[in-house]
Design an enzyme around this catalytic site. Sequence first.
Site: not given
Length: 374
Positions: A131, A220
């Site tokens: 991420k 995220s």
Amino acid sequence: MPPGSMAGSGAPAAAAEPLPRSIFKKFLVMLCSLLMSLYVFYCLAERCRALPAPVVAEDEEEGGGGGGYVGGSAALDERRKRLLQRSRRQQQRHEAGGGRAAGSGGGGALALLLGDGCKRLPQAVIIGVKKGGTRALLEFLRVHPDVRAVGAEPHFFDRHYERGLAWYRELMPRTLDGQITMEKTPSYFVTKEAPARISAMSKGTKLIVVVRDPVTRAISDYTQTLSKKPDIPTFESLTFKNRTTGLIDTSWSAIQIGIYAKHLENWLLYFPIGQILFVSGERLISDPAGELGRVQDFLGLKRIITDKHFYFNKTKGFPCLKKAEGSSKPHCLGKTKGRPHPEIDQEVVQRLRDFYRPFNMKFYQMTGHDFGWD
């Protein structure tokens, strides 16, 4: 009618008789040329296939090989190599002059489609982080005509190491001399065994780490898991071992990955810091051409990927390619990229920032770069 007139009228008819025969001869010549060309292409396509199975060179196993295999390059005819290199240079000059996007075609691509080139172990690996922006970086790099990369994540050095280097090499795309073979698997950065294993393959492997504000990265990461498992606990409840005391649960992978300094210490046991490039995930969004310039320099590539290759997609909040590899159409990352994050309690966010701050400071010192996360 005078005799001379009859002779004159018969001349064109006599001259016209050989015409069909000449056309037939031209047709035969063209057909023979076509068959010869097909035969040559067939031989070229079969050449690499006819080579013996890949054999890892001794210096490669000790780390100095750089990803070739015994007898691979020597088997190529010198004249063919020069022609292919010349074709690639012509393509680059064409692109530099405003032609089609890099990687969209040319003699090098044709040679690879014909089966030319050989499979090599990667000279560069994007090792992390999850991420952080690794997919975007890989897709951007694949625009470069001298970069050949595996699309899917091989997970060789963390999940499939027992299958051996020969298996790993078969996953790689074919490359010509002068091209770089790459792969990306973000979980390598947090895998304890990965540094030693990559070093055993080649001590000269160039490593790239895409890092991002660890708090934003953790959110995220959670958002991605939430999209697959909507019934998981809240981000706040997973962050703490005990919310009353404020003790952060470092066993949760979303938190643990962001302690970059700790993971980097493991890599520095096997690789010098100068052999690792740290790419800012934030700058990859705000200034993709600038970050790609640094990456191209690090890989020893000509700066072909520039501002002209990107446009900013306001809907996704990400830069996109004007032309992707092998296509004339614009290309943005999939719908899983840029998905909206859930609202997180700001007190929890602040506690996480306080938790990461000392680790961030240490990471800045180790890399010699302030990423500005605080």
